[in-house]
Design a protein around this motif. Structure first.
Motif, PDB file in Angstrom:
ATOM      1  N   PRO A  42      10.027-101.952  40.176  1.00 50.51           N
ATOM      2  CA  PRO A  42       9.486-102.263  38.997  1.00 50.51           C
ATOM      3  C   PRO A  42      10.079-101.517  37.710  1.00 50.51           C
ATOM      4  CG  PRO A  42       7.956-101.183  40.305  1.00 50.51           C
ATOM      5  CD  PRO A  42       9.011-101.402  41.005  1.00 50.51           C
ATOM      6  N   GLU A  43      10.253-100.234  37.913  1.00 50.14           N
ATOM      7  CA  GLU A  43      10.705 -99.408  36.867  1.00 50.14           C
ATOM      8  C   GLU A  43      12.237 -99.833  36.324  1.00 50.14           C
ATOM      9  OE1 GLU A  43      11.518 -97.559  40.656  1.00 50.14           O
ATOM     10  OE2 GLU A  43       9.794 -98.048  39.922  1.00 50.14           O
ATOM     11  N   LEU A  44      12.939-100.310  37.326  1.00 47.02           N
ATOM     12  CA  LEU A  44      14.242-100.689  36.987  1.00 47.02           C
ATOM     13  C   LEU A  44      14.317-102.007  36.092  1.00 47.02           C
ATOM     14  CD1 LEU A  44      17.261-100.079  36.824  1.00 47.02           C
ATOM     15  CD2 LEU A  44      17.475-100.909  39.205  1.00 47.02           C
ATOM     16  N   ALA A  45      13.319-102.878  36.812  1.00 48.98           N
ATOM     17  CA  ALA A  45      13.167-104.213  36.163  1.00 48.98           C
ATOM     18  C   ALA A  45      12.722-104.219  34.687  1.00 48.98           C
ATOM     19  CB  ALA A  45      11.940-105.032  36.976  1.00 48.98           C
ATOM     20  N   ILE A  46      11.528-103.343  34.562  1.00 43.05           N
ATOM     21  CA  ILE A  46      11.076-103.227  32.963  1.00 43.05           C
ATOM     22  C   ILE A  46      12.232-102.515  32.156  1.00 43.05           C
ATOM     23  CG2 ILE A  46       9.465-101.863  31.864  1.00 43.05           C
ATOM     24  CD1 ILE A  46       7.540-101.882  33.817  1.00 43.05           C
ATOM     25  N   SER A  47      13.039-101.448  32.620  1.00 41.25           N
ATOM     26  CA  SER A  47      14.179-100.956  32.065  1.00 41.25           C
ATOM     27  C   SER A  47      15.200-102.240  31.713  1.00 41.25           C
ATOM     28  CB  SER A  47      14.867 -99.875  32.747  1.00 41.25           C
ATOM     29  OG  SER A  47      16.084 -99.516  32.092  1.00 41.25           O
ATOM     30  N   ASN A  48      15.657-103.083  32.430  1.00 43.69           N
ATOM     31  CA  ASN A  48      16.446-104.102  32.289  1.00 43.69           C
ATOM     32  C   ASN A  48      16.013-104.897  31.234  1.00 43.69           C
ATOM     33  OD1 ASN A  48      18.351-103.024  34.050  1.00 43.69           O
ATOM     34  ND2 ASN A  48      18.139-104.640  35.614  1.00 43.69           N
ATOM     35  N   LEU A  49      14.658-105.306  31.387  1.00 43.15           N
ATOM     36  CA  LEU A  49      13.863-106.146  30.618  1.00 43.15           C
ATOM     37  C   LEU A  49      14.185-105.944  29.020  1.00 43.15           C
ATOM     38  CD1 LEU A  49      12.140-108.893  30.227  1.00 43.15           C
ATOM     39  CD2 LEU A  49      10.257-107.444  30.461  1.00 43.15           C
ATOM     40  N   VAL A  50      13.772-104.542  28.889  1.00 35.32           N
ATOM     41  CA  VAL A  50      13.568-104.101  27.455  1.00 35.32           C
ATOM     42  C   VAL A  50      15.006-103.947  27.159  1.00 35.32           C
ATOM     43  CG1 VAL A  50      13.329-101.984  26.259  1.00 35.32           C
ATOM     44  CG2 VAL A  50      11.520-102.877  27.922  1.00 35.32           C
ATOM     45  N   VAL A  51      15.845-103.527  27.632  1.00 31.99           N
ATOM     46  CA  VAL A  51      17.425-103.457  27.340  1.00 31.99           C
ATOM     47  C   VAL A  51      18.127-104.610  26.952  1.00 31.99           C
ATOM     48  CG1 VAL A  51      19.704-102.585  28.021  1.00 31.99           C
ATOM     49  CG2 VAL A  51      17.871-101.031  28.296  1.00 31.99           C
ATOM     50  N   GLY A  52      17.608-105.503  28.043  1.00 31.20           N
ATOM     51  CA  GLY A  52      18.389-107.075  27.954  1.00 31.20           C
ATOM     52  C   GLY A  52      17.757-107.520  26.691  1.00 31.20           C
ATOM     53  N   ILE A  53      16.764-107.426  26.306  1.00 30.55           N
ATOM     54  CA  ILE A  53      15.972-108.213  25.012  1.00 30.55           C
ATOM     55  C   ILE A  53      16.716-107.382  23.709  1.00 30.55           C
ATOM     56  CG2 ILE A  53      14.074-108.262  23.610  1.00 30.55           C
ATOM     57  CD1 ILE A  53      12.305-108.942  26.489  1.00 30.55           C
ATOM     58  N   THR A  54      16.694-106.139  23.917  1.00 31.20           N
ATOM     59  CA  THR A  54      17.488-105.515  22.845  1.00 31.20           C
ATOM     60  C   THR A  54      18.857-105.875  22.662  1.00 31.20           C
ATOM     61  OG1 THR A  54      15.928-103.542  23.125  1.00 31.20           O
ATOM     62  CG2 THR A  54      17.944-103.161  21.992  1.00 31.20           C
ATOM     63  N   ILE A  55      19.748-106.287  23.701  1.00 30.83           N
ATOM     64  CA  ILE A  55      21.073-106.515  23.590  1.00 30.83           C
ATOM     65  C   ILE A  55      21.138-107.939  22.909  1.00 30.83           C
ATOM     66  CG2 ILE A  55      23.097-107.005  24.825  1.00 30.83           C
ATOM     67  CD1 ILE A  55      22.485-104.499  26.772  1.00 30.83           C
ATOM     68  N   ALA A  56      20.345-108.625  23.572  1.00 25.10           N
ATOM     69  CA  ALA A  56      20.446-110.053  23.000  1.00 25.10           C
ATOM     70  C   ALA A  56      19.808-109.996  21.539  1.00 25.10           C
ATOM     71  CB  ALA A  56      19.126-110.821  23.715  1.00 25.10           C
ATOM     72  N   ALA A  57      18.978-109.378  21.171  1.00 29.68           N
ATOM     73  CA  ALA A  57      18.671-109.329  19.658  1.00 29.68           C
ATOM     74  C   ALA A  57      19.728-108.626  18.826  1.00 29.68           C
ATOM     75  CB  ALA A  57      17.435-108.473  19.607  1.00 29.68           C
ATOM     76  N   LEU A  58      20.211-107.757  19.133  1.00 29.45           N
ATOM     77  CA  LEU A  58      21.508-107.136  18.505  1.00 29.45           C
ATOM     78  C   LEU A  58      22.545-108.191  18.533  1.00 29.45           C
ATOM     79  CD1 LEU A  58      21.384-103.246  19.624  1.00 29.45           C
ATOM     80  CD2 LEU A  58      20.787-104.452  17.511  1.00 29.45           C
ATOM     81  N   GLY A  59      22.775-108.791  19.593  1.00 29.89           N
ATOM     82  CA  GLY A  59      23.986-109.817  19.748  1.00 29.89           C
ATOM     83  C   GLY A  59      23.822-111.041  18.666  1.00 29.89           C
ATOM     84  N   LEU A  60      22.360-111.267  18.434  1.00 32.08           N
ATOM     85  CA  LEU A  60      21.868-112.411  17.412  1.00 32.08           C
ATOM     86  C   LEU A  60      22.165-111.836  16.052  1.00 32.08           C
ATOM     87  CD1 LEU A  60      20.789-115.125  17.162  1.00 32.08           C
ATOM     88  CD2 LEU A  60      18.559-114.030  17.114  1.00 32.08           C
ATOM     89  N   CYS A  61      21.883-110.590  15.682  1.00 29.86           N
ATOM     90  CA  CYS A  61      22.082-110.034  14.519  1.00 29.86           C
ATOM     91  C   CYS A  61      23.421-110.054  14.031  1.00 29.86           C
ATOM     92  CB  CYS A  61      21.315-108.739  14.210  1.00 29.86           C
ATOM     93  SG  CYS A  61      19.513-108.692  14.472  1.00 29.86           S
ATOM     94  N   MET A  62      24.330-109.637  15.267  1.00 28.10           N
ATOM     95  CA  MET A  62      25.769-109.531  14.851  1.00 28.10           C
ATOM     96  C   MET A  62      26.300-110.778  14.671  1.00 28.10           C
ATOM     97  SD  MET A  62      26.611-106.203  17.177  1.00 28.10           S
ATOM     98  CE  MET A  62      26.343-106.841  18.658  1.00 28.10           C
ATOM     99  N   SER A  63      26.017-111.806  15.414  1.00 28.03           N
ATOM    100  CA  SER A  63      26.616-112.951  15.176  1.00 28.03           C
ATOM    101  C   SER A  63      26.255-113.629  14.106  1.00 28.03           C
ATOM    102  CB  SER A  63      26.198-113.977  16.429  1.00 28.03           C
ATOM    103  OG  SER A  63      24.961-114.350  16.329  1.00 28.03           O
TER     104      SER A  63
END
Length: 126
Positions: A42-63
């Protein structure tokens, strides 16, 4: 008006790469439930969730504004590196599926960030 249109066409390829960053971020966010390691790690799942949402948000801002996203590419690159090393840092004995998913996704995110940065740097020289 022509100058603005020409600048918009120059950053069109960068926006396409940033949209791939969004997709990679969404996959990183849901990968724990797709690869089925959310219950075991579960700790890796939470890390992936937070990092994935952050990457998607940054990608949206950059696009949305690719001509001003040079600094954000470095942050996305660091998050991609974190995705690669997180199975060993966050959980000591992650399964093969979790390791492969994170390493491949992180490598893709790093590749997309470097490609977008390279395209932006080549557009600035012209």
């Amino acid at each position: 008006m022509r100058d603005r249109y020409a600048r918009m066409l120059q950053t069109r390829g960068v926006a396409a790469v940033e949209e791939l960053v969004i997709l990679a971020g969404i996959y990183a966010a849901v990968s724990a439930w797709t690869v089925h390691f959310s219950a075991a790690k579960p700790e890796l799942a939470i890390s992936n969730l937070v990092v994935g949402i952050t990457i998607a948000a940054l990608g949206l801002c950059m696009s949305m504004a690719p001509e001003r996203s040079q600094d954000l590419n470095f942050v996305v690159l660091l998050l991609g590196v974190w995705l690669i090393v997180s199975p060993w840092v966050v959980s000591r004995d992650a399964g093969t599926g979790a390791i492969l998913s994170n390493v491949i996704t992180g490598a893709c995110v790093c590749l997309f960030a470097l490609t977008a940065g390279g395209l932006l740097m080549s557009k600035r020289k012209t």
